[in-house]
Design an enzyme around this catalytic site. Structure first.
Site, short mmCIF file in Angstrom:
data_model
loop_
_atom_site.label_atom_id
_atom_site.label_comp_id
_atom_site.label_asym_id
_atom_site.label_seq_id
_atom_site.Cartn_x
_atom_site.Cartn_y
_atom_site.Cartn_z
N ASP A 1 -4.15 1.62 14.21
CA ASP A 1 -2.56 0.91 14.17
C ASP A 1 -1.81 1.66 15.10
O ASP A 1 -2.25 2.58 15.59
CB ASP A 1 -1.71 1.37 12.68
CG ASP A 1 -0.42 0.77 12.57
OD1 ASP A 1 -0.20 -0.47 12.88
OD2 ASP A 1 0.35 1.41 12.13
N SER A 2 -0.64 1.22 15.33
CA SER A 2 0.10 1.99 16.42
C SER A 2 0.87 3.22 15.96
O SER A 2 1.41 3.90 16.59
CB SER A 2 1.53 1.05 16.61
OG SER A 2 2.34 0.84 15.18
N CYS B 1 -2.94 -3.68 12.05
CA CYS B 1 -1.83 -3.85 12.63
C CYS B 1 -1.59 -5.08 12.98
O CYS B 1 -2.50 -5.74 13.61
CB CYS B 1 -1.70 -3.06 13.83
SG CYS B 1 -0.27 -3.36 14.93
N GLU C 1 8.78 5.16 10.00
CA GLU C 1 8.02 6.30 10.59
C GLU C 1 9.12 7.75 10.42
O GLU C 1 8.53 8.85 10.60
CB GLU C 1 8.10 6.04 12.06
CG GLU C 1 7.12 5.00 12.63
CD GLU C 1 5.51 5.47 12.74
OE1 GLU C 1 5.42 6.64 13.09
OE2 GLU C 1 4.55 4.63 12.38
N CYS D 1 3.92 -6.74 8.31
CA CYS D 1 3.46 -5.38 9.32
C CYS D 1 3.00 -4.51 8.26
O CYS D 1 3.87 -4.30 7.26
CB CYS D 1 4.90 -5.19 9.94
SG CYS D 1 4.84 -3.54 10.65
N HIS E 1 3.32 -1.22 8.33
CA HIS E 1 4.53 -0.30 7.98
C HIS E 1 5.27 -0.76 6.59
O HIS E 1 5.76 0.25 5.96
CB HIS E 1 5.51 -0.20 8.94
CG HIS E 1 5.02 0.64 10.02
ND1 HIS E 1 3.86 0.25 10.96
CD2 HIS E 1 5.25 2.07 10.49
CE1 HIS E 1 3.81 1.28 11.91
NE2 HIS E 1 4.47 2.32 11.70
N1 DGL Z 1 2.28 -1.62 11.80
C1 DGL Z 1 2.25 -2.66 13.00
C2 DGL Z 1 2.30 -4.00 12.37
O1 DGL Z 1 1.61 -4.24 11.54
C3 DGL Z 1 3.18 -2.24 14.15
C4 DGL Z 1 4.34 -1.97 14.04
C5 DGL Z 1 4.84 -1.32 15.33
O2 DGL Z 1 4.31 -0.24 16.00
O3 DGL Z 1 6.01 -2.15 15.99
O4 DGL Z 1 2.67 -4.68 13.20
#
Ligand code: DGL
Length: 277
Positions: free
Chosen positions: A16-17, A79, A158, A190, A192
């Site tokens: 993931d990012s 992600c 984050e 997402c 996150h």
């Molecule tokens: N967690 C990621 C997603 O599912 C990326 C969030 C990000 O880096 O902007 O899109």
């Protein structure tokens, strides 16, 4: 026994990012306890959701190359932004089987909706890609879809502000139009966002089903491994590293975060120079 015979005991690559993919890794750990995991979080370059397709694809390609050096037997793109922008291209470039999180999320949402009105919250990139609308419409063209990009959610997660008055206020601004729209299902599009689940739940109310694609993704991974004869036969012995974590920056912060959401003891994360891959 040669290396090839043991290939099915190799780890799964998950990336993931940043920390968001840990919500997917957690589900894989729960559903596939025999599997080892190599996780990479691109903490130096997060967020991906406000970047271009070219940049997200370039970053993701480097990560896939790194995971190849770890001899992973399959890759989970944990992600949505990468799944939306880069997965199709990356799949063509490497031999390792790969799955993303968008298709599993769509499947779970289509199973859950009764009134056929589905909401999707996601990054700007995922929104711009139109991927959720495309997959949902391909499966059922009678479904109405309402998408909403929530760009401030990733930095809030984050920063660990999962339950905070600031997060409440921002979530209310993003989600009010979805509450008014009459959707009965909302995809947390997402990785996150499951960390903000209780805030989202409070605003959306109890009658809306919140879909976290992680559960369905782990199920899909299980099926893929079975199909390809890649399931690990037994839980790795004590002393072998079951889960390894790599990041591109700020390992301590990542470690604290990972320890707060995973129930698997003290983790350590190692920093690597991802731009060298
Ligand atoms: N967690 C990621 C997603 O599912 C990326 C969030 C990000 O880096 O902007 O899109």
């Amino acid at each position: 026994m040669n290396k090839q015979d043991e290939w099915h005991n190799n780890p799964i690559g998950v990336f993931d990012s940043g920390v968001g993919g840990l919500t997917v890794a957690r589900e894989i750990m729960r559903q596939l306890p025999n599997e080892r995991i190599v996780y990479f979080g691109d903490t130096a370059r997060v967020p991906y959701g406000s970047k271009s397709k070219e940049t997200v694809t370039r970053f993701s390609r480097q990560i896939v190359h790194f995971l190849e050096t770890q001899d992973v037997k399959a890759i989970v793109v944990a992600c949505n932004t990468v799944s939306a922008y880069a997965l199709e291209e990356l799949e063509k470039e490497v031999d390792i089987p790969m799955i993303g999180v968008v298709k599993p999320g769509v499947r779970a949402a289509l199973d859950a909706t009764v009134n056929k009105k589905i909401g999707v919250i996601c990054t700007e990139a995922t929104m711009n890609s139109g991927i959720y609308s495309r997959y949902i419409q391909e499966n059922d063209s009678s479904v109405k879809i309402l998408g909403k990009a929530c760009p401030l959610f990733v930095p809030l997660v984050e920063e660990g502000l999962w339950e905070d008055p600031v997060t409440d206020e921002i979530a209310r601004r993003y989600l009010t139009e979805l509450v008014d729209s009459g959707i009965d299902t909302l995809i947390l599009g997402c990785t996150h966002y499951p960390m903000l689940r209780s805030t989202v739940r409070k605003i959306m109310g109890e009658s809306v089903t919140l879909v976290n694609p992680a559960y369905e993704t782990a199920r899909e991974l299980k099926a893929l491994l079975a199909d390809k004869g890649l399931e690990s036969e037994h839980r790795p012995e004590l002393g072998t590293e079951l889960y390894r974590f790599y990041v591109s920056d700020a390992a301590d912060k990542f470690q604290r975060f990972a320890n707060s959401i995973l129930t698997y003891g003290i983790l350590s994360a190692k920093v690597i120079r991802i731009d060298e891959f």
